[in-house]
Write an enzyme that holds these catalytic residues in place. Structure first.
Site, short mmCIF file in Angstrom:
data_model
loop_
_atom_site.label_atom_id
_atom_site.label_comp_id
_atom_site.label_asym_id
_atom_site.label_seq_id
_atom_site.Cartn_x
_atom_site.Cartn_y
_atom_site.Cartn_z
N CYS A 192 0.88 -1.16 0.00
CA CYS A 192 0.00 0.00 0.00
C CYS A 192 0.92 1.21 0.00
O CYS A 192 2.12 1.09 0.21
CB CYS A 192 -0.86 0.03 1.25
SG CYS A 192 -1.92 -1.42 1.39
N ARG A 242 1.83 1.36 -6.00
CA ARG A 242 1.96 0.43 -4.88
C ARG A 242 0.65 -0.28 -4.55
O ARG A 242 0.62 -1.24 -3.78
CB ARG A 242 2.44 1.17 -3.63
CG ARG A 242 3.77 1.86 -3.80
CD ARG A 242 4.10 2.62 -2.56
NE ARG A 242 4.38 1.74 -1.46
CZ ARG A 242 5.57 1.28 -1.14
NH1 ARG A 242 6.62 1.64 -1.84
NH2 ARG A 242 5.73 0.47 -0.13
N TRP A 270 -3.70 -1.95 -1.42
CA TRP A 270 -3.66 -3.25 -2.10
C TRP A 270 -4.15 -4.24 -1.05
O TRP A 270 -3.45 -4.50 -0.07
CB TRP A 270 -2.23 -3.57 -2.54
CG TRP A 270 -2.12 -4.86 -3.30
CD1 TRP A 270 -2.34 -5.04 -4.63
CD2 TRP A 270 -1.76 -6.15 -2.78
NE1 TRP A 270 -2.15 -6.36 -4.96
CE2 TRP A 270 -1.79 -7.06 -3.85
CE3 TRP A 270 -1.42 -6.61 -1.51
CZ2 TRP A 270 -1.49 -8.41 -3.70
CZ3 TRP A 270 -1.13 -7.97 -1.35
CH2 TRP A 270 -1.16 -8.85 -2.45
N ASN A 303 0.68 0.46 5.90
CA ASN A 303 1.19 -0.37 4.81
C ASN A 303 1.83 -1.60 5.44
O ASN A 303 2.65 -1.45 6.35
CB ASN A 303 2.25 0.44 4.02
CG ASN A 303 3.05 -0.42 3.07
OD1 ASN A 303 2.56 -1.42 2.57
ND2 ASN A 303 4.29 -0.03 2.83
N GLY A 304 1.44 -2.79 5.02
CA GLY A 304 2.03 -4.00 5.59
C GLY A 304 0.96 -4.89 6.21
O GLY A 304 -0.22 -4.79 5.84
N GLU A 320 10.03 -15.58 -18.35
CA GLU A 320 9.81 -14.13 -18.20
C GLU A 320 8.76 -13.65 -19.21
O GLU A 320 7.89 -12.84 -18.88
CB GLU A 320 11.16 -13.40 -18.37
CG GLU A 320 11.10 -11.88 -18.32
CD GLU A 320 10.55 -11.30 -17.01
OE1 GLU A 320 10.32 -12.05 -16.05
OE2 GLU A 320 10.31 -10.09 -16.99
N LYS A 364 5.21 -11.95 -18.12
CA LYS A 364 4.78 -10.63 -18.59
C LYS A 364 3.40 -10.73 -19.23
O LYS A 364 2.54 -9.90 -18.98
CB LYS A 364 5.75 -10.05 -19.64
CG LYS A 364 7.08 -9.57 -19.14
CD LYS A 364 7.04 -8.27 -18.37
CE LYS A 364 7.03 -8.54 -16.90
NZ LYS A 364 8.32 -8.65 -16.24
N HIS A 423 6.99 -34.52 -21.92
CA HIS A 423 6.73 -35.19 -20.64
C HIS A 423 5.41 -34.73 -20.01
O HIS A 423 5.21 -34.87 -18.80
CB HIS A 423 7.90 -34.94 -19.68
CG HIS A 423 9.19 -35.46 -20.22
ND1 HIS A 423 9.43 -36.81 -20.40
CD2 HIS A 423 10.30 -34.82 -20.69
CE1 HIS A 423 10.64 -36.97 -20.94
NE2 HIS A 423 11.17 -35.78 -21.12
C1 F6R Z 1 6.76 -8.94 -12.68
C2 F6R Z 1 7.18 -8.26 -11.48
C3 F6R Z 1 7.29 -9.06 -10.23
C4 F6R Z 1 8.53 -8.61 -9.43
C5 F6R Z 1 8.58 -9.32 -8.07
C6 F6R Z 1 9.84 -8.98 -7.30
O1 F6R Z 1 6.74 -8.08 -13.78
O2 F6R Z 1 7.42 -7.09 -11.48
O3 F6R Z 1 7.33 -10.42 -10.48
O4 F6R Z 1 9.67 -8.90 -10.18
O5 F6R Z 1 7.46 -8.93 -7.32
O6 F6R Z 1 9.94 -7.61 -7.07
P1 F6R Z 1 11.31 -6.95 -6.69
O7 F6R Z 1 12.21 -7.07 -7.86
O8 F6R Z 1 10.97 -5.52 -6.37
O9 F6R Z 1 11.85 -7.70 -5.52
#
Ligand code: F6R
Length: 605
Positions: A2, A27, A74, A98-99, A478, A482, A501
């Site tokens: 958040c 965030r 969030w 936040n948390g 990756e 995405k 498999h």
């Molecule tokens: C995907 C993405 C997430 C972050 C993951 C780790 O596009 O952004 O998978 O890579 O939450 O975040 P960081 O790198 O900030 O530790």
């Protein structure tokens, strides 16, 4: 996860709170709210959805008050609705958080047994009600201090008080909190970016610390409530500048910035004159490193997985990769000659930070590869290698991924050379190959229109698969990550050789299958795996750096990236996959910068 903001001023603060919340929306963005101290009452306004909804509410019924707090959420405890939106206020106090408060159920039961009623399903409301209770006997700072002692978990808090209308109290345990200073105005915020338009003078709370701010001054206290002094840092324009400019989305702007990301890393770490890599002061003497353990989450984990192939190819060091949320709970055998490297864009990811703490408790040497150098992970590790990508706002990580890959590659080269695993000629050749990458990225970006055509194949697809072998396997992961996070389309990343498999059963007529096949030692094998997919009706989108391979009738679309050398191919092969996810999301009308259910900095477990 958040975002929180607090402003104490000599003028009304609600508009600046809204402006800061817009910056914090990366965030969390499922609900928003603010509370100001307005003529001796706490004036709370909240909405579900985005900050622009909150702005509309304020436009109709403005909030006065020179002291206030704001929040973007969030959701963790309780669905995203108005009641669960922050701030959470009682008659006496209002709190943004936040948390996570891990023992909130237990604390709630205690409060309810005293007849105290809750309005929301959040964990935050226990903080509001505990402080309210404590205020019956204590001053604000002591009330917060005593409440903090009862809380378990990781959090940052901002609190205002009806009867003490000039102050804001901030507290940090685990989750980040910055303090900003200006003339007749002071601030707290989840990050310095939120404070950017108001000040460039910043301090950071350390874990366990509290702060009390008025418009004129800020006092800091440690976890025993002893006053402490803080360094004030001056942020440069680069540290804080992040505007969309001519771009429609931050994500695309960040994709386009990637030649600069790689260039920044090169100029930071490579001494062009001496043809050497400036990485010094290893926490363990390079010759003595027994094993390197690379740890991260999501995209950062994928960069670790890619680097594994480089370390195996170039060094004699044993290499292990782990997902932070798994690592932190494993029964590990720590070895003082192992180097534990934590990779994180934000430097605040709770699982990665906890994995780092575990290493520290076991007295082993740690390194972090981060984008945010003032982050928790950077500050808690023995050694930091920043990626210098500049602030990343798009929730889907793009330029940070390439920055992580570049730094990991540079680190790998340096270790390989100082340990005499590679000779000087290979070392210099690999450095000069890296220098060709920024221009090669620019070439890939010029062919965006080819990716736009590919993207159309996904509009009515039920799912998709991304296949690669060797270092193209993590790139397949990756690419799939995405696509799913941006366009909500099921996407599986798989080692091409593993298809037979089990996953081959998923292939049906017309299923888009992205085959990543650079001209490396796996090329022919990958092509055979591709044939198996073609035979079952899969629609092939082929990504390669092989100039010779001509596209045939079985390949629906192809994208060719420049070939520099096999080691570096993962960096360039990532480009079309990032653009693909972006364009599919656009075609499906998805919110590219703020995908559903996600947030940028994952500060909860
Ligand atoms: C995907 C993405 C997430 C972050 C993951 C780790 O596009 O952004 O998978 O890579 O939450 O975040 P960081 O790198 O900030 O530790």
């Amino acid at each position: 996860m958040c975002g929180i903001i607090g402003i104490a001023s000599n003028k009304p603060v609600s508009i600046n709170i809204i402006n800061s919340l817009k910056k914090l929306e990366y965030r969390g963005y499922d609900s928003a709210g603010l509370a100001t101290l307005d003529n001796d009452i706490i004036n709370e306004k909240k909405c579900s959805g985005r900050v622009e909804e909150l702005e509309k509410i304020l436009f109709k019924t403005p909030s006065n008050g020179n002291v206030g707090i704001g929040h973007v959420r969030w959701a963790t405890h309780g669905i995203p609705n108005v009641v669960n939106a922050h701030p959470h206020s009682s008659e006496q106090v209002s709190v943004v958080h936040n948390g996570i408060i891990e023992n909130s159920d237990e604390l709630k039961n205690e409060l309810e047994s005293k007849g105290i009623k809750f309005k929301s399903q959040t964990d935050t409301e226990v903080v509001t009600l505990l402080i309210t209770e404590s205020l019956k006997e204590n001053k604000p700072l002591n009330s917060v201090f005593k409440t903090l002692k009862k809380l378990k978990g990781s959090f940052a808090l901002g609190i205002i008080f009806k009867k003490f209308p000039n102050i804001i109290i901030g507290a940090r345990r685990g989750s980040p909190l910055a303090v900003g200073y200006s003339k007749k105005e002071n601030y707290i915020g989840s990050d310095s970016y939120a404070l950017k338009s108001m000040t460039n003078k910043i301090s950071y709370l350390d874990d366990g610390e509290l702060c009390v701010l008025t418009k004129d001054e800020v006092s800091f206290f440690d976890k025993n409530l002893k006053k402490v002094n803080k360094k004030i840092l001056t942020m440069s324009e680069n540290d804080v500048s992040a505007e969309k400019g001519e771009y429609k989305h931050f994500m695309f702007k960040e994709i386009v910035e990637q030649p600069d990301t790689v260039n920044n890393c090169i100029s930071e770490y490579v001494d062009s004159l001496k043809k050497n890599i400036n990485i010094l002061n290893f926490p363990i003497e390079p010759q003595k490193i027994n094993k390197i353990v690379l740890i991260g989450c999501g995209t950062a984990y994928n960069s670790c997985l890619t680097a594994k192939y480089w370390f195996e190819e170039l060094t004699s060091i044993d290499i292990e990769i782990d997902i932070a949320s798994e690592f932190r709970y494993r029964k590990l055998k720590f070895n003082p000659n192992n180097l534990y490297i934590f990779v994180s864009q934000s430097g605040e990811t709770a699982d990665t930070a906890a994995a780092l703490d575990l290493c520290k408790k076991n007295n082993v040497k740690t390194c972090s590869i981060v984008n945010v150098i003032e982050s928790t992970i950077a500050r808690n590790s023995d050694w930091v290698l920043p990626i210098h990508a500049g602030i990343e706002i798009g929730v889907a990580s793009t330029k940070a991924f390439l920055g992580q890959l570049t730094v990991l590659y540079i680190l790998c080269l340096k270790l390989a050379f100082v340990r005499k695993d590679i000779d000087e000629i290979t070392y210099i050749k690999n450095i000069s190959n890296l220098k060709k990458i920024p221009d090669a990225i620019k070439k890939c970006l010029k062919n965006e229109n080819e990716v736009q055509l590919m993207a159309k194949e996904f509009i009515s697809a039920k799912g998709s698969m991304f296949l690669g072998r060797g270092s193209s396997f993590p790139i397949a992961l990756e690419g799939a990550l995405k696509l799913k996070e941006l366009s909500y389309l099921h996407a599986e990343g798989y080692p091409a050789g593993e298809m037979k498999h089990g996953p081959l059963a998923l292939i049906e007529e017309g299923l888009p299958v992205i085959v990543i096949a650079p001209k490396d030692k796996y090329f022919e094998k990958t092509i055979s795996n591709m044939q198996e997919v073609i035979a079952r009706g899969g629609k092939i989108l082929f990504i390669t750096d092989n100039k010779k391979e001509s596209l045939n009738e079985n390949i629906r679309f192809g994208f060719r990236v420049p070939h520099i050398d096999n080691l570096l191919s993962p960096i360039l092969l990532t480009l079309p996959l990032q653009m693909l996810a972006y364009h599919v999301a656009l075609l499906k009308n998805c919110d590219v910068d703020k995908p559903r259910n996600l947030a940028k900095s994952v500060t909860v477990e």
